[in-house]
Design a protein around this motif. Structure first.
Motif, PDB file in Angstrom:
ATOM      1  N   ASP A  89       0.830  -1.206   0.000  1.00  0.00           N
ATOM      2  CA  ASP A  89       0.000   0.000   0.000  1.00  0.00           C
ATOM      3  C   ASP A  89       0.868   1.263   0.000  1.00  0.00           C
ATOM      4  O   ASP A  89       0.567   2.241  -0.701  1.00  0.00           O
ATOM      5  N   ALA A  90       1.944   1.247   0.788  1.00  0.00           N
ATOM      6  CA  ALA A  90       2.824   2.420   0.863  1.00  0.00           C
ATOM      7  C   ALA A  90       3.507   2.677  -0.473  1.00  0.00           C
ATOM      8  O   ALA A  90       3.668   3.845  -0.888  1.00  0.00           O
ATOM      9  N   LEU A  91       3.905   1.633  -1.164  1.00  0.00           N
ATOM     10  CA  LEU A  91       4.586   1.799  -2.453  1.00  0.00           C
ATOM     11  C   LEU A  91       3.627   2.318  -3.521  1.00  0.00           C
ATOM     12  O   LEU A  91       4.009   3.153  -4.357  1.00  0.00           O
ATOM     13  N   VAL A  92       2.398   1.843  -3.506  1.00  0.00           N
ATOM     14  CA  VAL A  92       1.413   2.342  -4.460  1.00  0.00           C
ATOM     15  C   VAL A  92       1.116   3.817  -4.194  1.00  0.00           C
ATOM     16  O   VAL A  92       1.021   4.631  -5.118  1.00  0.00           O
ATOM     17  N   GLU A  93       1.004   4.170  -2.924  1.00  0.00           N
ATOM     18  CA  GLU A  93       0.776   5.575  -2.571  1.00  0.00           C
ATOM     19  C   GLU A  93       1.956   6.439  -3.001  1.00  0.00           C
ATOM     20  O   GLU A  93       1.777   7.557  -3.503  1.00  0.00           O
ATOM     21  N   LEU A  94       3.173   5.908  -2.854  1.00  0.00           N
ATOM     22  CA  LEU A  94       4.381   6.650  -3.198  1.00  0.00           C
ATOM     23  C   LEU A  94       4.483   6.907  -4.697  1.00  0.00           C
ATOM     24  O   LEU A  94       4.907   7.985  -5.130  1.00  0.00           O
ATOM     25  N   THR A  95       4.103   5.933  -5.499  1.00  0.00           N
ATOM     26  CA  THR A  95       4.276   6.027  -6.949  1.00  0.00           C
ATOM     27  C   THR A  95       3.044   6.556  -7.673  1.00  0.00           C
ATOM     28  O   THR A  95       3.146   6.972  -8.828  1.00  0.00           O
ATOM     29  N   GLY A  96       1.890   6.547  -7.010  1.00  0.00           N
ATOM     30  CA  GLY A  96       0.683   7.083  -7.631  1.00  0.00           C
ATOM     31  C   GLY A  96      -0.410   6.047  -7.774  1.00  0.00           C
ATOM     32  O   GLY A  96      -0.388   5.244  -8.727  1.00  0.00           O
ATOM     33  N   ALA A  97      -1.367   6.051  -6.845  1.00  0.00           N
ATOM     34  CA  ALA A  97      -2.437   5.052  -6.845  1.00  0.00           C
ATOM     35  C   ALA A  97      -3.385   5.227  -8.021  1.00  0.00           C
ATOM     36  O   ALA A  97      -4.150   4.310  -8.348  1.00  0.00           O
ATOM     37  N   GLU A  98      -3.358   6.384  -8.675  1.00  0.00           N
ATOM     38  CA  GLU A  98      -4.209   6.571  -9.842  1.00  0.00           C
ATOM     39  C   GLU A  98      -3.724   5.731 -11.026  1.00  0.00           C
ATOM     40  O   GLU A  98      -4.490   5.456 -11.962  1.00  0.00           O
ATOM     41  N   HIS A  99      -2.464   5.307 -10.994  1.00  0.00           N
ATOM     42  CA  HIS A  99      -1.904   4.504 -12.093  1.00  0.00           C
ATOM     43  C   HIS A  99      -1.555   3.092 -11.638  1.00  0.00           C
ATOM     44  O   HIS A  99      -1.972   2.121 -12.270  1.00  0.00           O
ATOM     45  N   TYR A 100      -0.775   2.975 -10.573  1.00  0.00           N
ATOM     46  CA  TYR A 100      -0.361   1.659 -10.098  1.00  0.00           C
ATOM     47  C   TYR A 100      -1.401   1.075  -9.146  1.00  0.00           C
ATOM     48  O   TYR A 100      -2.006   1.801  -8.348  1.00  0.00           O
ATOM     49  N   GLY A 101      -1.576  -0.246  -9.245  1.00  0.00           N
ATOM     50  CA  GLY A 101      -2.589  -0.876  -8.415  1.00  0.00           C
ATOM     51  C   GLY A 101      -2.127  -2.040  -7.589  1.00  0.00           C
ATOM     52  O   GLY A 101      -2.717  -2.338  -6.539  1.00  0.00           O
ATOM     53  N   ARG A 102      -1.068  -2.723  -8.022  1.00  0.00           N
ATOM     54  CA  ARG A 102      -0.635  -3.934  -7.307  1.00  0.00           C
ATOM     55  C   ARG A 102       0.886  -3.970  -7.217  1.00  0.00           C
ATOM     56  O   ARG A 102       1.591  -3.372  -8.040  1.00  0.00           O
ATOM     57  N   VAL A 103       1.382  -4.722  -6.215  1.00  0.00           N
ATOM     58  CA  VAL A 103       2.817  -4.851  -5.985  1.00  0.00           C
ATOM     59  C   VAL A 103       3.157  -6.326  -5.828  1.00  0.00           C
ATOM     60  O   VAL A 103       2.527  -7.047  -5.044  1.00  0.00           O
ATOM     61  N   LEU A 104       4.147  -6.776  -6.586  1.00  0.00           N
ATOM     62  CA  LEU A 104       4.684  -8.128  -6.447  1.00  0.00           C
ATOM     63  C   LEU A 104       6.062  -8.032  -5.804  1.00  0.00           C
ATOM     64  O   LEU A 104       6.869  -7.174  -6.175  1.00  0.00           O
ATOM     65  N   PHE A 105       6.340  -8.917  -4.858  1.00  0.00           N
ATOM     66  CA  PHE A 105       7.610  -8.884  -4.142  1.00  0.00           C
ATOM     67  C   PHE A 105       8.584  -9.898  -4.727  1.00  0.00           C
ATOM     68  O   PHE A 105       8.208 -10.996  -5.131  1.00  0.00           O
ATOM     69  N   SER A 106       9.848  -9.501  -4.755  1.00  0.00           N
ATOM     70  CA  SER A 106      10.935 -10.346  -5.226  1.00  0.00           C
ATOM     71  C   SER A 106      12.123 -10.143  -4.288  1.00  0.00           C
ATOM     72  O   SER A 106      11.997  -9.488  -3.253  1.00  0.00           O
ATOM     73  N   THR A 107      13.279 -10.712  -4.647  1.00  0.00           N
ATOM     74  CA  THR A 107      14.432 -10.652  -3.751  1.00  0.00           C
ATOM     75  C   THR A 107      15.651  -9.963  -4.352  1.00  0.00           C
ATOM     76  O   THR A 107      16.628  -9.745  -3.646  1.00  0.00           O
ATOM     77  N   SER A 108      15.612  -9.643  -5.627  1.00  0.00           N
ATOM     78  CA  SER A 108      16.745  -8.956  -6.254  1.00  0.00           C
ATOM     79  C   SER A 108      16.283  -8.335  -7.555  1.00  0.00           C
ATOM     80  O   SER A 108      15.229  -8.712  -8.096  1.00  0.00           O
ATOM     81  N   GLY A 109      17.081  -7.423  -8.081  1.00  0.00           N
ATOM     82  CA  GLY A 109      16.751  -6.829  -9.359  1.00  0.00           C
ATOM     83  C   GLY A 109      16.721  -7.852 -10.476  1.00  0.00           C
ATOM     84  O   GLY A 109      15.859  -7.801 -11.353  1.00  0.00           O
ATOM     85  N   GLY A 110      17.662  -8.794 -10.457  1.00  0.00           N
ATOM     86  CA  GLY A 110      17.684  -9.827 -11.487  1.00  0.00           C
ATOM     87  C   GLY A 110      16.443 -10.699 -11.436  1.00  0.00           C
ATOM     88  O   GLY A 110      15.813 -10.973 -12.466  1.00  0.00           O
ATOM     89  N   ALA A 111      16.077 -11.159 -10.237  1.00  0.00           N
ATOM     90  CA  ALA A 111      14.888 -11.992 -10.093  1.00  0.00           C
ATOM     91  C   ALA A 111      13.634 -11.217 -10.484  1.00  0.00           C
ATOM     92  O   ALA A 111      12.698 -11.775 -11.064  1.00  0.00           O
ATOM     93  N   ALA A 112      13.603  -9.919 -10.169  1.00  0.00           N
ATOM     94  CA  ALA A 112      12.449  -9.105 -10.546  1.00  0.00           C
ATOM     95  C   ALA A 112      12.339  -8.968 -12.058  1.00  0.00           C
ATOM     96  O   ALA A 112      11.233  -8.930 -12.613  1.00  0.00           O
ATOM     97  N   ASN A 113      13.470  -8.897 -12.754  1.00  0.00           N
ATOM     98  CA  ASN A 113      13.433  -8.867 -14.210  1.00  0.00           C
ATOM     99  C   ASN A 113      12.942 -10.192 -14.779  1.00  0.00           C
ATOM    100  O   ASN A 113      12.205 -10.220 -15.768  1.00  0.00           O
ATOM    101  N   ASP A 114      13.330 -11.308 -14.169  1.00  0.00           N
ATOM    102  CA  ASP A 114      12.769 -12.600 -14.560  1.00  0.00           C
ATOM    103  C   ASP A 114      11.255 -12.579 -14.418  1.00  0.00           C
ATOM    104  O   ASP A 114      10.508 -13.007 -15.309  1.00  0.00           O
TER     105      ASP A 114
END
Length: 429
Positions: A89-114
């Motif tokens: 919720d905090a990340l969506v509020e930080l980036t703009g709830a009018e555009h972003y709606g969901r957050v997926l968690f990962s453990t590194s930049g590489g894994a997030a790119n996967d």
């Protein structure tokens, strides 16, 4: 100085340098790192570009400790946890709830790119676009060392040696809009996503307004997802919380990592636009991705504490002030040091191009970059190797005195490097 071999196999370090005490950090506080040989050095790299507010922030440490005591491990693998809900919720509020709606968690930049590559391909399939499997990246980009992220990385780092599958990856030259336009004309119906770093990591090359404008236009025409890989640029590094917040339109997916927890946790996130999440919601589709340590209480507690501390300390504004002073210092260095040929980058994300010490006018060979970095280290500061030179990523909370010290160390290191090269010309051969 010890050179005894230990069991540790460090990343991207030649075997001849393994086990050296001058390369073994023992502690860090503020913007200084102590090493096993007894030296304390000024950090000009913010760790790996991630300790944006310095080492040892007490509020972040306390948040991590509290989470470990009250919820030592809870996951987001087939269930949820309250810490992850609050961080999302905090990340969506930080980036703009009018555009972003969901957050997926990962453990590194590489894994997030996967994760992003899987998400984009499944998104297109759910829309009936089963032929959209190609992901486009930029030459000279860096997206990690996991197999998906490594395939997308636009530097040649040995992908073929490791048999990384790049059959469904294409690379185009950054800031050359015609090249991307031509690729889309040929293969646009096959492209699931275009992934860009707002500032390419290795060369600290910012994407131009013209290029971003063309990418956004092509997105509307061809229907691919636009991904902003802000692993390095996020959390104030370029003058905003996220560099893509300055674009005329927002990306469909945004990746954050490094500064996300001020370097305290193995953490990354992917923020998905509401339009992307809705496709999965409407079809009831499950995204096949999960990581044991993703979205744990300690990770999410450090995310929340980092956001809070950045606001309390007004870190983004302070970072802009540091960046302005850094710009002035680099302009002066270019003007009066014979080895410094120029600089690239924005904000506190800078690369310094260095000339070869033989007076030929050529740029510093990549084979000499490590030697220069070591020489500046000997002068008292940690800097990062770059393309034909060095990279500087000072903490966004640097004082004026600390920035002056960093530039003094860089200048002293350059002088010493030039003196040694003049005395031992064979070392440059």
């Amino acid at each position: 100085m010890s050179s005894s071999r230990h069991a540790l196999w460090p990343s991207l370090l030649p075997p001849a340098l393994h086990g050296r005490d001058e390369l073994c950090a023992t502690s860090a506080e503020g913007v200084r790192v102590r090493f096993a040989d007894g030296r304390e050095l000024l950090c000009g790299t913010s760790g790996l570009w991630n300790t944006n507010i310095g080492y040892g922030n007490r509020a972040i440490a306390d948040a991590a400790a509290d989470a470990l005591r009250t919820a030592s491990y809870l996951s987001v693998f087939r269930w949820e946890n309250e810490y992850a809900r609050r961080a999302a919720d905090a990340l969506v509020e930080l980036t703009g709830a009018e555009h972003y709606g969901r957050v997926l968690f990962s453990t590194s930049g590489g894994a997030a790119n996967d994760l992003v590559m899987k998400l984009a391909r499944q998104y297109q399939a759910l829309r009936g676009m089963n032929g959209r499997k190609v992901v486009v990246g930029l030459r000279g980009s860096y997206h990690g060392m996991t197999f998906g992220g490594f395939a997308l990385t636009g530097e040649d780092l040995g992908q073929q040696v490791y048999r990384v599958d790049q059959r469904f990856v294409r690379h185009v030259t950054p800031n050359e809009p015609g090249e991307l336009t031509a690729l889309m004309a040929r293969q646009g119906a096959q492209v699931a996503a275009v992934v860009v770093e707002p500032v390419l990591g290795t060369g600290a090359v910012p994407l131009t307004e013209e290029y971003i404008g063309e990418v956004l236009r092509l997105r509307e025409e061809y229907g691919f997802l636009l991904v902003a890989d802000e692993v390095a640029t996020g959390f104030g590094r370029t003058g905003r919380f996220f560099a893509s917040q300055q674009w005329p339109a927002q990306p469909d997916l945004l990746i954050a990592s490094k500064g996300l927890t001020n370097g305290t946790s193995a953490a990354a996130v992917v923020l998905a636009a509401r339009s992307v999440a809705e496709v999965f919601d409407q079809t009831g589709a499950v995204l096949s991705h999960g990581e044991t340590q993703a979205g744990t209480p300690v990770t999410c507690a450090t995310i929340l504490a980092t956001i809070s501390e950045m606001r309390r300390l007004d870190v983004v504004a302070r970072g802009r002030e540091v960046a302005a002073r850094l710009e002035d210092g680099l302009v002066a260095l270019i003007a009066d040091h014979p080895l410094v040929t120029g600089t690239t980058g924005v904000g506190c994300f800078r690369s310094v191009r260095i000339a070869a010490a033989d007076g030929s006018g050529a740029l510093l060979p990549q084979s000499e970059v490590a030697r220069l970095v070591a020489t500046i280290r000997g002068a008292g500061a940690l800097v990062h190797p770059g393309l034909h030179g060095i990279q500087l990523f000072p903490a966004l909370t640097y004082t004026s005195a600390e920035l002056d010290e960093l530039l003094t160390c860089v200048r002293a290191g350059l002088d010493l490097y030039a003196d040694r090269a003049a005395a031992q010309p064979e070392a440059r051969a």
